[in-house]
Design a protein around this motif. Structure first.
Motif, mmCIF file in Angstrom:
data_model
loop_
_atom_site.group_PDB
_atom_site.id
_atom_site.type_symbol
_atom_site.label_atom_id
_atom_site.label_comp_id
_atom_site.label_asym_id
_atom_site.label_seq_id
_atom_site.Cartn_x
_atom_site.Cartn_y
_atom_site.Cartn_z
ATOM 1 N N ILE A 1 0.839 -1.205 0.000
ATOM 2 C CA ILE A 1 0.000 0.000 0.000
ATOM 3 C C ILE A 1 0.871 1.251 0.000
ATOM 4 O O ILE A 1 0.587 2.228 -0.713
ATOM 5 N N ALA A 2 1.955 1.229 0.772
ATOM 6 C CA ALA A 2 2.869 2.367 0.791
ATOM 7 C C ALA A 2 3.491 2.587 -0.587
ATOM 8 O O ALA A 2 3.624 3.726 -1.053
ATOM 9 N N LEU A 3 3.862 1.501 -1.255
ATOM 10 C CA LEU A 3 4.422 1.625 -2.602
ATOM 11 C C LEU A 3 3.376 2.150 -3.584
ATOM 12 O O LEU A 3 3.711 2.912 -4.500
ATOM 13 N N GLY A 4 2.118 1.740 -3.389
ATOM 14 C CA GLY A 4 1.053 2.263 -4.232
ATOM 15 C C GLY A 4 0.860 3.757 -4.040
ATOM 16 O O GLY A 4 0.643 4.494 -5.015
ATOM 17 N N CYS A 5 0.948 4.208 -2.792
ATOM 18 C CA CYS A 5 0.870 5.653 -2.518
ATOM 19 C C CYS A 5 2.041 6.376 -3.155
ATOM 20 O O CYS A 5 1.884 7.484 -3.701
ATOM 21 N N LEU A 6 3.226 5.764 -3.088
ATOM 22 C CA LEU A 6 4.405 6.367 -3.694
ATOM 23 C C LEU A 6 4.236 6.498 -5.202
ATOM 24 O O LEU A 6 4.578 7.532 -5.800
ATOM 25 N N ARG A 7 3.695 5.453 -5.829
ATOM 26 C CA ARG A 7 3.472 5.485 -7.274
ATOM 27 C C ARG A 7 2.491 6.593 -7.650
ATOM 28 O O ARG A 7 2.709 7.329 -8.618
ATOM 29 N N LEU A 8 1.427 6.702 -6.884
ATOM 30 C CA LEU A 8 0.425 7.729 -7.160
ATOM 31 C C LEU A 8 1.007 9.127 -6.955
ATOM 32 O O LEU A 8 0.781 10.037 -7.766
ATOM 33 N N ALA A 9 1.775 9.294 -5.889
ATOM 34 C CA ALA A 9 2.391 10.592 -5.615
ATOM 35 C C ALA A 9 3.416 10.941 -6.687
ATOM 36 O O ALA A 9 3.542 12.105 -7.093
ATOM 37 N N HIS A 10 4.141 9.936 -7.153
ATOM 38 C CA HIS A 10 5.152 10.172 -8.186
ATOM 39 C C HIS A 10 4.514 10.613 -9.501
ATOM 40 O O HIS A 10 5.094 11.410 -10.244
ATOM 41 N N ARG A 11 3.319 10.108 -9.780
ATOM 42 C CA ARG A 11 2.646 10.461 -11.021
ATOM 43 C C ARG A 11 2.310 11.955 -11.066
ATOM 44 O O ARG A 11 2.279 12.557 -12.135
ATOM 45 N N PHE A 12 2.052 12.542 -9.900
ATOM 46 C CA PHE A 12 1.638 13.944 -9.868
ATOM 47 C C PHE A 12 2.662 14.865 -9.213
ATOM 48 O O PHE A 12 2.547 16.088 -9.314
ATOM 49 N N GLY A 13 3.635 14.303 -8.516
ATOM 50 C CA GLY A 13 4.634 15.135 -7.857
ATOM 51 C C GLY A 13 5.592 15.753 -8.863
ATOM 52 O O GLY A 13 6.076 15.084 -9.769
#
Length: 223
Positions: free
Chosen positions: A93-105
């Motif tokens: 789940i943490a990696l999924g949050c990281l992926r999502l944040a990376h897409r927009f960060g």
């Protein structure tokens, strides 16, 4: 690069540290008992077999597949294996949050900061309950839709109906996923009017949204 790797590793330890003490969550025991009952009888209970109050009341075991899987883990490795699976799930789940944040960060610090906030605020619900499946599947849904919208392959959207068929047997909060899909569909129609997304993306998103709704009926309880 090394510094980023170290920071990322420490960041992923945050949800793990928050989650592991919660393996003793009180709900764990009735989920285990339900899974054991389903395994022993080869069917779903129509009434609550564990309490006098629920003996005559209908019981829809909406997370039956999660409970069966949980009991399977317990049978294979006891609470230790459940703790390991729980830790892996929270890290995922943490990696999924990281992926999502990376897409927009826009920058690496922004990405890490958003991921850290997500992990810390989610700490209270990182317990071994079926809602872990809903959190994980929501992140998968975001990734599939945003990837298709970004032109990375709209065919990925066809993974959404099977995702919802599984989700509907794991946790009742799949209904939130359907609401998200409806919001994505409305957004796609709006963006198409402005010429910011391709027509094919809109058509496929609406089609898989309808298929996902049908897929959620593939449970022992149907409608």
């Amino acid at each position: 690069m090394l510094r980023r790797g170290v920071i990322l590793g420490l960041l992923l330890l945050v949800p793990l540290q928050l989650a592991l003490p919660q393996v003793a969550d009180p709900d764990l025991w009735w989920h285990l008992a339900a899974g054991r009952w389903i395994w022993a009888h080869g069917a779903l209970p129509a009434h609550d077999p564990f309490s006098q109050h629920g003996a005559d009341a209908p019981w829809a075991v909406y997370s039956w597949l999660f409970e069966l899987a949980l009991y399977g883990l317990y049978s294979l490795g006891g609470l230790l294996l459940i703790a390991v699976a729980h830790g892996l799930a929270t890290t995922g789940i943490a990696l999924g949050c990281l992926r999502l944040a990376h897409r927009f960060g826009r920058t690496w610090p922004e990405t890490l900061g958003a991921t850290a906030v997500a992990c810390l605020t989610a700490g209270a619900v990182l317990t071994p309950r079926p809602w872990l499946c809903s959190i994980a599947f929501t992140l998968v849904l975001f990734e599939l839709v945003f990837a298709a919208r970004a032109g990375e392959g709209s065919r990925r959207l066809f993974a959404i109906p099977p995702l919802f068929a599984l989700w509907a047997n794991l946790h009742i909060q799949f209904v939130y996923g359907l609401l998200l899909l409806a919001c994505f569909g409305l957004d796609a129609l709006w963006e198409r009017r402005a010429g910011r997304v391709e027509r094919e993306y809109v058509r496929r998103l609406i089609a898989v949204g309808l298929l996902a709704g049908v897929a959620t009926l593939l449970t022992p309880y149907h409608l």
